[in-house]
Design a protein around this motif. Structure first.
Motif, mmCIF file in Angstrom:
data_model
loop_
_atom_site.group_PDB
_atom_site.id
_atom_site.type_symbol
_atom_site.label_atom_id
_atom_site.label_comp_id
_atom_site.label_asym_id
_atom_site.label_seq_id
_atom_site.Cartn_x
_atom_site.Cartn_y
_atom_site.Cartn_z
ATOM 1 N N GLY A 63 3.470 -7.174 9.602
ATOM 2 C CA GLY A 63 3.437 -8.352 8.740
ATOM 3 C C GLY A 63 2.746 -9.543 9.376
ATOM 4 N N LEU A 64 1.685 -9.287 10.125
ATOM 5 C CA LEU A 64 0.996 -10.370 10.831
ATOM 6 C C LEU A 64 0.091 -11.165 9.898
ATOM 7 C CD1 LEU A 64 -0.154 -8.353 13.944
ATOM 8 C CD2 LEU A 64 1.534 -10.181 13.968
ATOM 9 N N THR A 65 -0.172 -12.400 10.287
ATOM 10 C CA THR A 65 -1.187 -13.210 9.627
ATOM 11 C C THR A 65 -2.363 -13.326 10.597
ATOM 12 O OG1 THR A 65 0.587 -14.479 8.632
ATOM 13 C CG2 THR A 65 -1.635 -15.409 8.506
ATOM 14 N N TYR A 66 -3.582 -13.122 10.112
ATOM 15 C CA TYR A 66 -4.760 -13.223 10.981
ATOM 16 C C TYR A 66 -5.634 -14.415 10.596
ATOM 17 C CZ TYR A 66 -4.177 -8.400 12.734
ATOM 18 O OH TYR A 66 -3.735 -7.255 13.326
ATOM 19 N N ALA A 97 -13.572 -18.774 -0.392
ATOM 20 C CA ALA A 97 -13.355 -17.912 -1.550
ATOM 21 C C ALA A 97 -12.727 -16.617 -1.078
ATOM 22 C CB ALA A 97 -14.674 -17.625 -2.264
ATOM 23 N N THR A 98 -12.223 -15.810 -2.022
ATOM 24 C CA THR A 98 -11.745 -14.485 -1.629
ATOM 25 C C THR A 98 -12.958 -13.663 -1.236
ATOM 26 O OG1 THR A 98 -11.985 -13.522 -3.814
ATOM 27 C CG2 THR A 98 -9.900 -14.624 -3.341
ATOM 28 N N ALA A 99 -12.706 -12.645 -0.410
ATOM 29 C CA ALA A 99 -13.819 -11.847 0.100
ATOM 30 C C ALA A 99 -14.597 -11.220 -1.046
ATOM 31 C CB ALA A 99 -13.299 -10.783 1.061
ATOM 32 N N TYR A 115 -16.349 -8.804 5.631
ATOM 33 C CA TYR A 115 -16.117 -8.198 4.325
ATOM 34 C C TYR A 115 -15.049 -7.108 4.425
ATOM 35 C CZ TYR A 115 -16.999 -5.482 0.087
ATOM 36 O OH TYR A 115 -16.861 -4.809 -1.097
ATOM 37 N N GLN A 116 -15.112 -6.329 5.488
ATOM 38 C CA GLN A 116 -14.186 -5.209 5.619
ATOM 39 C C GLN A 116 -12.748 -5.656 5.868
ATOM 40 O OE1 GLN A 116 -14.631 -2.060 5.061
ATOM 41 N NE2 GLN A 116 -16.814 -2.251 4.607
ATOM 42 N N ILE A 117 -12.560 -6.776 6.568
ATOM 43 C CA ILE A 117 -11.217 -7.071 7.058
ATOM 44 C C ILE A 117 -10.533 -8.236 6.338
ATOM 45 C CG2 ILE A 117 -11.825 -8.654 8.942
ATOM 46 C CD1 ILE A 117 -9.825 -6.770 10.605
ATOM 47 N N SER A 118 -11.283 -9.084 5.616
ATOM 48 C CA SER A 118 -10.682 -10.336 5.159
ATOM 49 C C SER A 118 -10.104 -10.266 3.759
ATOM 50 C CB SER A 118 -11.729 -11.445 5.147
ATOM 51 O OG SER A 118 -12.546 -11.347 6.254
ATOM 52 N N ASP A 119 -9.091 -11.124 3.519
ATOM 53 C CA ASP A 119 -8.647 -11.397 2.165
ATOM 54 C C ASP A 119 -9.409 -12.593 1.611
ATOM 55 O OD1 ASP A 119 -6.703 -9.372 2.231
ATOM 56 O OD2 ASP A 119 -5.413 -10.665 3.424
ATOM 57 N N ARG A 120 -9.427 -13.665 2.427
ATOM 58 C CA ARG A 120 -10.181 -14.859 2.020
ATOM 59 C C ARG A 120 -11.116 -15.258 3.135
ATOM 60 N NH1 ARG A 120 -7.809 -19.911 0.620
ATOM 61 N NH2 ARG A 120 -6.233 -19.429 2.182
ATOM 62 N N VAL A 121 -12.215 -15.913 2.790
ATOM 63 C CA VAL A 121 -13.244 -16.241 3.765
ATOM 64 C C VAL A 121 -13.634 -17.710 3.636
ATOM 65 C CG1 VAL A 121 -15.546 -15.676 4.621
ATOM 66 C CG2 VAL A 121 -14.171 -13.906 3.524
ATOM 67 N N GLY A 122 -13.787 -18.384 4.771
ATOM 68 C CA GLY A 122 -14.349 -19.722 4.793
ATOM 69 C C GLY A 122 -15.705 -19.669 5.482
ATOM 70 N N VAL A 123 -16.726 -20.248 4.853
ATOM 71 C CA VAL A 123 -18.061 -20.247 5.445
ATOM 72 C C VAL A 123 -18.300 -21.610 6.079
ATOM 73 C CG1 VAL A 123 -20.521 -19.939 5.017
ATOM 74 C CG2 VAL A 123 -18.850 -18.653 3.686
ATOM 75 N N MET A 124 -18.708 -21.625 7.328
ATOM 76 C CA MET A 124 -18.918 -22.903 8.021
ATOM 77 C C MET A 124 -20.390 -23.130 8.329
ATOM 78 S SD MET A 124 -15.709 -23.285 10.619
ATOM 79 C CE MET A 124 -16.167 -24.971 11.008
ATOM 80 N N TYR A 125 -20.784 -24.400 8.290
ATOM 81 C CA TYR A 125 -22.150 -24.772 8.661
ATOM 82 C C TYR A 125 -22.094 -26.121 9.347
ATOM 83 C CZ TYR A 125 -27.219 -25.329 8.325
ATOM 84 O OH TYR A 125 -28.539 -25.486 8.616
ATOM 85 N N LEU A 126 -22.576 -26.198 10.564
ATOM 86 C CA LEU A 126 -22.643 -27.450 11.313
ATOM 87 C C LEU A 126 -21.326 -28.236 11.308
ATOM 88 C CD1 LEU A 126 -26.080 -29.171 10.828
ATOM 89 C CD2 LEU A 126 -25.077 -28.298 12.911
ATOM 90 N N GLY A 127 -20.229 -27.577 11.638
ATOM 91 C CA GLY A 127 -18.966 -28.289 11.788
ATOM 92 C C GLY A 127 -18.232 -28.567 10.499
ATOM 93 N N ARG A 128 -18.727 -28.058 9.376
ATOM 94 C CA ARG A 128 -18.039 -28.292 8.104
ATOM 95 C C ARG A 128 -17.843 -26.975 7.365
ATOM 96 N NH1 ARG A 128 -22.088 -33.115 6.145
ATOM 97 N NH2 ARG A 128 -21.940 -34.305 8.075
ATOM 98 N N LEU A 129 -16.790 -26.940 6.547
ATOM 99 C CA LEU A 129 -16.610 -25.792 5.660
ATOM 100 C C LEU A 129 -17.473 -26.034 4.428
ATOM 101 C CD1 LEU A 129 -12.826 -24.916 5.468
ATOM 102 C CD2 LEU A 129 -14.688 -23.321 5.858
ATOM 103 N N ASN A 139 -5.196 -12.381 5.630
ATOM 104 C CA ASN A 139 -6.243 -12.324 6.631
ATOM 105 C C ASN A 139 -7.334 -13.305 6.216
ATOM 106 O OD1 ASN A 139 -8.334 -11.716 8.370
ATOM 107 N ND2 ASN A 139 -7.706 -9.573 8.503
ATOM 108 N N PHE A 140 -7.339 -14.463 6.889
ATOM 109 C CA PHE A 140 -8.307 -15.506 6.556
ATOM 110 C C PHE A 140 -9.400 -15.487 7.609
ATOM 111 C CE2 PHE A 140 -9.921 -19.872 6.713
ATOM 112 C CZ PHE A 140 -10.171 -20.104 5.360
#
Lengths: 319, 332, 349
Positions: free
Chosen positions: C214-217, C246-248, C228-242, C50-51
């Motif tokens: 066995g879904l991928t989200y 990191a993992t949650a 925080y509740q649902i993710s395995d890994r998280v990408g933080v975005m700001y103004l069109g860029r990552l 879950n990304f």
């Protein structure tokens, strides 16, 4: 964790009400029942439409059958006046035609003409509006500029134009035969713009809604999206326009016929009848034009009132 | 800094808001009573359709027809305001009650500069000349944290960012130094980092001027950071009202408890969230008895037939049969 | 690419044309104007993971989702789904096969269902479109199963969307997305239009479904608590860029990028932070206009650690421990002292 169904309804969901019950219960019918004016209009419209459908059965005389006409009975007044006869309840015209029969046949013709014109302009306008709104860009610009140009000419002018072209190109015999089609085409061509504009507007709104995007993500063919998703959702307001346009189309036809460019006197519509009667108005034979006039006014008024009610009923803000 | 026990600034008693429908009147706000003391921030929370925004709209006399007040009374510093004619109410609004809505764009006129709108509002409610009013407008902009006020005062609303626009709306709301501000979801349309700025601003206003605030929101986080007391609404009624820590840490009503437990947090375990099954009933299908009874895990038999009133229970007022001095322990 | 990668996004760019109309451009001598909604975004998602993408409005997270499911055509970069570069697919058939395996759940449950269709027809649409079920009776059974899968009753298929509440509609939307047995579900703010108690129902349902099927989200949200509740890994975005991936657990315990820290510090909390009375001075400033993003690191005008390098040179997403951070301060080690005192809020005025 509870395994309750999320709908919160018990497992045995009551049978869904029949279509008829849903109709009786609908908001549309409710708003109808609350508007006496609309009910009267609906009754009048139904009577007129019924009479038009049954004309060959209920009309005392066939005005197209020249053999049944007698010049001796020409310009007889309505039955309740001096010299009137119950053979001709609403009197006769200059050729001895029964005015009641003529009005019945005329109404039938006017309705047929109006409906055909509206259906044709509906098809043309909705198709072009959907294409313009869905494709956008240059296609949209092209269609809408044509529409703008079209809108700057009054309907009568376009009809006169088409009629003029037909008259100069085709021989007189053919002209009379196809005059009905020419009139329908002329009216349809001048009214498609209303449909196209409205459909384009609502298409552009609906196109960006998530249910359309959902269909795209599923991989539905664009043609199917337009017909299956878009069309049902933009057609509601169009039906209201169609009703109001029906009244306008009938009126335009009457105007054209009155001006002598619509239907020929051999196939008199209400407009033609009024024109014929107009020549006799000053000589005191008022019934020849007044009765077709009353029929026309009632028809237009009832259709317009129905259209107004439909518009309000479909618009939740006015409810 | 909970305010002292003083004469309430706003008193709402047995307020009832109805909307006529083809099958009789539906009750959108049902028998709602509460007080707000001067300088107090009262949070009103609930899910959409719980009646929290309508309560706010009823107080400021801006219920949209066909909604109407069908009963009860609203008293502002001892004066009834729910019966005032439209013009008199319009003067109360702005002068004595400031209003902040969710979307700053709808509260600002796009055709006029921010300064024009501020001066207009100031002069409508206060006896000031135009020079004096402009001075006040400038100080208001400074007060709500808009830097370079002299320059910004002549800008149009579209030249401001979302957070700055909401600051302008707040400046308009406090222009005539009202004693009460009704803020309906003031931070919902804003990004988190801007949200925090607006919350801080609202808190400062209450502290510095003794302005009471009725904060209507669905966001418990905002309430926790801002409010002194909280009223929890469900299906048009207040089910529990008490101090903010009491409501958040030790909720009494089963609905409040379920609501608090279902809020996702940014720390702690990450398993399943607590959930309340089912959904809040629509206005035309509010069940007999306690409106929450079909979803309630602690339902008693009488909950299905008798509607509980809001009664004091410990340090909060709760509308639940579980908290009656003599309760029937018969589980359904 | 490791075997268990299901989706890989490489240097994705998407530019919106916000130029004035052609005639205006000619008459006033103005050029074309483009907003870089996505300015080089790269990440990959593992099967069954879950990304999540998180960020404030205008950061481009929704644009990423729409590029992946094919609603937008990327301006540059590629999207590789299960080894197939989607951008290269020209034929409708090949495209349609990939499309079937990626479905989307939309934000607004009131707009994402055709109001004039019965629920049965809505849920059956993917099955009919991809001709997965042709028999009418079988279709009915299958739709019933799908509705039960999202805890609705098969009889609900006869109703219209307006007869349901927001949460129930979102269940219908999920049932539709699951109909064609997708591998990847792109969820664009699926709970942000819902009330909090209903949000919990939907999040729990999505977790159950993921485990069972066995879904991928790919999960998009602006709500950090939901993330925080649902993710395995998280990408933080700001103004069109990552700016950080990191993992949650990592992201929420030790955020590295100053922007991530700002986000975490500003969420309103139910519990007052330890040792303080709940009074926190908020960070000033807002997300700048994406038409004219700041040069260098887009976050530098709000960043307490910005120096000349940040103002001129754009940081790239580099490995820091086992996570990715795009920040000069982190790479140079300037941030380490701040991490030692987690309660000093980032300020810039």
């Amino acid at each position: 964790m509870s395994e309750l169904t999320a709908s919160g309804t018990p497992a045995s969901v009551p049978e869904r009400p029949q279509r008829w019950m849903r109709f009786v219960d609908s908001d549309l019918l409710w708003s109808f029942s609350r508007s006496p004016v609309t009910m009267v209009a609906a009754v009048i419209a139904l009577v007129i439409i019924g009479a038009a459908l049954l004309t060959p059965l209920i009309a005392p005389q066939d005005p197209y059958d020249l053999a049944s006409l007698s010049l001796l009975d020409a310009t007889a007044p309505p039955a309740w006046l001096k010299d009137g006869s119950w053979n001709y309840p609403l009197g006769t015209d200059n050729q001895g035609r029964d005015v009641l029969s003529a009005v019945l046949y005329g109404t039938r013709l006017s309705l047929l003409l109006g409906c055909s014109a509206v259906i044709l302009s509906f098809l043309l306008g909705v198709t072009l509006g959907l294409i313009a709104g869905w494709r956008g860009g240059i296609v949209d610009a092209l269609i809408m500029r044509v529409a703008d140009v079209q809108l700057s000419f009054p309907a009568i002018l376009i009809a006169l134009l088409i009629d003029g072209v037909v008259r100069s190109v085709l021989p007189r015999q053919v002209q009379t035969e196809i005059s009905l089609y020419v009139t329908v085409l002329a009216i349809a061509l001048s009214y498609w713009v209303h449909f196209a504009r409205t459909v384009r507007g609502s298409t552009m709104v609906e196109r960006n809604k998530e249910y359309i995007q959902a269909a795209r993500v599923i991989g539905v063919h664009p043609a199917r999206i337009v017909v299956g998703h878009l069309l049902p959702n933009v057609v509601g307001p169009i039906l209201v326009i169609a009703t109001i346009n029906l009244a306008t189309a009938i009126l335009t036809e009457a105007t054209l016929s009155f001006l002598g460019v619509g239907l020929p006197p051999t196939e008199p519509s209400l407009g033609t009848l009024i024109r014929i009667g107009n020549d006799y108005l000053l000589s005191g034979d008022w019934w020849i034009s007044i009765f077709p006039g009353i029929a026309l006014a009632l028809l237009i008024l009832s259709v317009n009132l129905l259209g107004d009610w439909l518009r309000d009923a479909f618009n939740p803000k006015l409810r | 800094m909970t305010p002292k026990n003083t004469e309430p600034l706003l008193r709402v008693e047995n307020l009832r808001v109805e909307v006529p429908s083809r099958r009789g009147a539906l009750t959108a706000v049902d028998d709602v009573s509460f007080d707000i003391a001067p300088g107090e921030v009262l949070g009103v929370v609930g899910e959409s359709g719980a009646g929290k925004s309508l309560t706010g709209a009823a107080i400021i006399g801006l219920l949209e027809p066909p909604l109407r007040i069908a009963g009860g009374s609203i008293t502002l510093s001892g004066r009834r305001i729910d019966t005032l004619p439209y013009e008199a109410m319009r003067r109360v609004r702005g002068k004595e009650i400031g209003v902040i809505f969710q979307d700053p764009l709808t509260s600002l006129n796009p055709l006029h500069t921010v300064g024009h709108q501020l001066v207009e509002t100031v002069r409508t409610h206060l006896d000031m000349g135009s020079v004096e009013a402009r001075g006040r407008a400038l100080s208001l902009l400074g007060e709500v944290g808009i830097a370079a006020a002299e320059e910004r005062i002549d800008h149009y609303p579209h030249q401001f960012s979302g957070g700055m626009r909401q600051r302008v709306v707040i400046a308009l709301a406090i222009a005539a130094s009202p004693r009460l501000i009704i803020a309906d979801e003031p931070t919902t349309a804003l990004d988190v980092s801007v949200q925090a700025q607006i919350i801080a601003l609202l808190k400062r206003l209450g502290r510095d001027h003794g302005t009471a605030i009725m904060l209507v929101t669905h966001d418990m986080g905002v309430i926790a950071e801002t409010a002194h007391r909280v009223a929890v609404m469900y299906a048009g009624r207040i089910v529990e009202i008490g101090s903010v820590r009491k409501i958040i840490d030790r909720p009494s009503h089963p609905y409040t408890a379920g609501l608090m437990a279902s809020i996702p947090r940014t720390s702690g375990p990450r398993g399943r969230l607590q959930q309340i099954d089912g959904t809040m009933p629509r206005l035309n299908a509010i069940p007999e008895g306690c409106p929450f009874n079909p979803r309630c895990p602690k339902r008693l038999s009488r909950c299905r037939h008798d509607r509980p009133d809001l009664i004091p229970s410990g340090d909060a007022d709760v509308a639940c049969w579980l908290y009656l001095p003599v309760s029937e322990p018969t589980h359904a | 690419m490791p075997d268990d990668t299901i989706l890989e996004v490489n240097d994705l760019q998407h530019h919106f044309d916000v130029s004035p109309p052609a005639l205006d451009r000619v008459l006033r001598g103005k050029g074309r104007v483009a907003v870089k909604a996505l300015d080089g975004v790269s990440f990959s998602i593992r099967r069954g993971e879950n990304f999540s993408l998180v960020g404030e409005s205008g950061c481009g997270k929704t644009t990423v989702a729409r590029c992946i499911v094919g609603l937008y055509r990327p301006s540059a970069g590629n999207i590789v789904f299960d080894g197939v570069d989607i951008g290269r697919l020209k034929q409708r058939n090949a495209m349609s096969r990939v499309r079937r395996r990626m479905q989307m759940v939309f934000q607004d449950p009131y707009a994402s269902l055709n109001p004039r269709w019965r629920v049965r027809k809505i849920v059956a649409e993917p099955l009919v479109t991809h001709r997965l079920v042709t028999d009418k009776a079988e279709l009915r059974t299958r739709v019933g199963e799908l509705l039960e899968q999202v805890r609705l009753s098969p009889a609900d298929g006869d109703k219209f969307p307006h007869e349901f509440s927001g949460g129930q509609r979102q269940r219908i939307s999920i049932a539709r997305a699951l109909a064609a047995h997708p591998d990847l579900l792109v969820c664009d703010e699926p709970t942000s239009a819902l009330d909090v108690s209903v949000q919990a129902q939907i999040l729990n349902l999505m977790k159950d479904l993921q485990r069972r099927l066995g879904l991928t989200y790919l999960f998009i949200s602006h709500n950090l608590a939901v993330i925080y509740q649902i993710s395995d890994r998280v990408g933080v975005m700001y103004l069109g860029r990552l700016v950080e991936v990191a993992t949650a657990d990592q992201l929420f315990s030790t955020p590295r990028h100053p922007y991530t820290q700002l986000l975490l510090e500003t969420i309103p909390r139910l519990d007052p932070p330890d040792g303080s009375s709940g009074e926190r001075e908020p960070v000033a400033g807002e997300v700048p206009n994406p038409i004219h993003p700041p040069p260098g690191c887009a976050f530098h005008p709000r960043c307490p650690l910005a120096n000349d390098r940040c103002r001129n040179e754009r940081p790239s997403l580099l490995i820091a421990d086992d996570a990715f951070v795009a920040c000069h301060a982190v790479h140079e080690g300037r941030l380490s002292s701040r991490l030692a005192e987690p309660h000093s809020p980032a300020r810039c005025d």
